[in-house]
Design a protein around this motif. Structure first.
Motif, short mmCIF file in Angstrom:
data_model
loop_
_atom_site.label_atom_id
_atom_site.label_comp_id
_atom_site.label_asym_id
_atom_site.label_seq_id
_atom_site.Cartn_x
_atom_site.Cartn_y
_atom_site.Cartn_z
N ARG A 140 45.51 15.22 -58.56
CA ARG A 140 45.40 16.19 -57.26
C ARG A 140 45.75 15.23 -56.27
NH1 ARG A 140 40.82 20.47 -56.22
NH2 ARG A 140 42.67 21.15 -54.67
N PHE A 141 45.12 14.27 -55.86
CA PHE A 141 45.31 13.28 -54.72
C PHE A 141 46.94 12.99 -54.68
CE2 PHE A 141 40.73 12.06 -54.36
CZ PHE A 141 40.75 12.86 -53.07
N ARG A 142 47.63 12.72 -55.87
CA ARG A 142 49.06 12.20 -55.96
C ARG A 142 49.92 13.41 -55.63
NH1 ARG A 142 47.71 8.35 -60.88
NH2 ARG A 142 47.76 6.31 -59.60
N ARG A 143 49.50 14.70 -55.95
CA ARG A 143 50.46 15.75 -55.98
C ARG A 143 50.39 16.60 -55.09
NH1 ARG A 143 50.16 17.22 -62.62
NH2 ARG A 143 50.97 15.33 -63.36
N ASN A 151 38.97 19.41 -49.21
CA ASN A 151 38.32 20.49 -49.13
C ASN A 151 37.47 20.81 -50.19
OD1 ASN A 151 38.39 21.71 -46.17
ND2 ASN A 151 40.67 22.02 -46.52
N ASP A 152 38.02 20.37 -51.32
CA ASP A 152 37.44 20.87 -52.50
C ASP A 152 36.61 19.53 -52.84
OD1 ASP A 152 38.85 23.27 -52.91
OD2 ASP A 152 40.24 22.52 -54.35
N TRP A 153 37.01 18.47 -52.56
CA TRP A 153 36.34 17.22 -52.88
C TRP A 153 34.99 17.24 -52.28
CZ3 TRP A 153 36.88 12.88 -55.67
CH2 TRP A 153 36.38 11.68 -55.32
N TYR A 154 34.86 17.71 -51.16
CA TYR A 154 33.52 17.63 -50.32
C TYR A 154 32.67 18.97 -50.91
CZ TYR A 154 34.70 13.77 -47.74
OH TYR A 154 35.19 12.25 -47.39
N PRO A 157 28.59 18.50 -56.01
CA PRO A 157 27.38 18.65 -55.67
C PRO A 157 26.74 17.25 -54.82
CG PRO A 157 27.69 19.15 -57.91
CD PRO A 157 29.15 18.53 -57.45
N VAL A 158 27.30 16.19 -54.99
CA VAL A 158 26.73 14.88 -54.30
C VAL A 158 26.82 15.16 -52.93
CG1 VAL A 158 28.86 13.70 -54.16
CG2 VAL A 158 26.43 12.51 -54.55
N PHE A 159 27.47 16.02 -52.39
CA PHE A 159 27.76 16.24 -50.82
C PHE A 159 27.04 17.51 -50.45
CE2 PHE A 159 31.75 13.79 -52.22
CZ PHE A 159 31.37 12.60 -51.60
N ALA A 160 25.96 18.12 -51.26
CA ALA A 160 25.56 19.28 -51.04
C ALA A 160 24.70 19.26 -49.58
CB ALA A 160 24.71 19.72 -52.08
N VAL A 171 36.93 16.07 -43.54
CA VAL A 171 38.03 16.10 -43.86
C VAL A 171 39.24 15.69 -43.07
CG1 VAL A 171 39.80 18.29 -44.55
CG2 VAL A 171 37.45 18.20 -45.44
N THR A 172 38.87 15.99 -41.82
CA THR A 172 39.90 15.57 -40.87
C THR A 172 39.94 14.04 -40.72
OG1 THR A 172 39.22 17.65 -39.43
CG2 THR A 172 40.38 15.42 -38.25
N ARG A 173 38.82 13.37 -40.90
CA ARG A 173 38.82 11.80 -40.93
C ARG A 173 39.71 11.27 -42.32
NH1 ARG A 173 33.70 8.51 -39.63
NH2 ARG A 173 35.09 7.06 -39.70
N ARG A 174 39.20 11.81 -43.16
CA ARG A 174 39.74 11.18 -44.50
C ARG A 174 41.32 11.87 -44.64
NH1 ARG A 174 35.98 7.95 -43.60
NH2 ARG A 174 33.96 8.33 -44.59
#
Length: 268
Positions: A140-143, A151-154, A157-160, A171-174
């Motif tokens: 996904r990161f490549r395509r 938006n999906d990465w965050y 569950p670890v970012f809950a 999202v803006t920074r990354r």
């Protein structure tokens, strides 16, 4: 060599230099608020391969990444100073790999602080599942446009603990990252390819201290199960040094560095 810089300069050359390693998608600026509260201490940050101003640097494995970090420290004359490694998430896993396998020699590593870093998967099944998981994200990161992927990465569950405003800020920074570079680093340092480090860390002499956010249930459990000295950071999620930078700085100053100083002063 990796991009790096000093953030603060302590005058005592016998005191350890704090070397900060960021997480996946981050860069050395992530530690700015924390290092800003450590002005009496020499602090050193760097951009890991594929990130920030080291975006064009590639690595193929944990060993190679540790070598790049070590060579950067040596080039900045830190082979003549005691060092404490402070690593968050991916940065913590890289630091643990190097310390556990004694790859940082000839550097004088006096301590290792891990914030939200995984000690490694044990079963072949878990490793296979994680590899497929990381391969999906890498594709996904490549395509896809990186903002859409983030938006999906965050949402994982670890970012809950993140609220909507915090998520959008990240999202803006990354989104400044290159999706292809992130994908390459994600696979090169996948948790599926990491050694199981807990026993190795306990068998080596460098003291380990673990930091975890009170709202990070997964890494709270890992910290407590590890048996290492640990500190729970209140009102913080997985990224405790972003949520509570002054508190993390205080822990480094009052617990980690103080304990190293006490050990050095003990009679032999």
């Amino acid at each position: 060599m990796l991009y790096s810089r000093f953030h603060a300069f302590g005058e005592d050359m016998e005191q350890p230099v704090l070397v900060f390693l960021h997480g996946l998608l981050g860069n050395s600026d992530d530690w700015r608020a924390c290092t800003g509260d450590l002005q009496a201490q020499t602090c050193f940050t760097l951009d890991l391969p594929g990130h920030g101003q080291s975006r064009d640097v590639r690595c193929a494995s944990f060993d190679e990444t540790v070598w790049q970090v070590k060579e950067t420290l040596i080039a900045n004359h830190l082979s003549n100073r005691p060092v404490v490694l402070v690593g968050y998430s991916l940065g913590g896993r890289i630091a643990m790999h190097g310390v556990a396998n004694r790859l940082f020699a000839p550097l004088d590593i006096r301590g290792l602080v891990v914030e939200g870093g995984h000690f490694g998967l044990i079963s072949a099944t878990d490793r296979a599942l994680r590899w497929r998981h990381d391969q999906r994200w890498a594709r996904r990161f490549r395509r896809e446009p990186i903002t859409a992927v983030l938006n999906d990465w965050y949402q994982q569950p670890v970012f809950a603990s993140l609220n909507e405003a915090q998520t959008q800020h990240l999202v803006t920074r990354r989104s400044e990252n290159s999706g292809d570079c992130v994908a390459h680093m994600l696979l090169a340092t996948s948790l599926a390819r990491q050694d199981a480090l807990l026993a190795l860390l306990k068998a080596q002499p460098v003291p380990v201290h673990y930091l975890f956010g009170a709202q990070d249930s997964k890494f709270s459990r890992l910290a407590l199960e590890s048996g290492f000295p640990s500190t729970r950071i209140s009102k913080a999620g997985h990224n405790a040094h972003q949520d509570q930078p002054q508190v993390v700085a205080r822990v480094l100053r009052e617990q980690v560095l103080r304990q190293i100083s006490l050990r050095q002063s003990e009679p032999v």
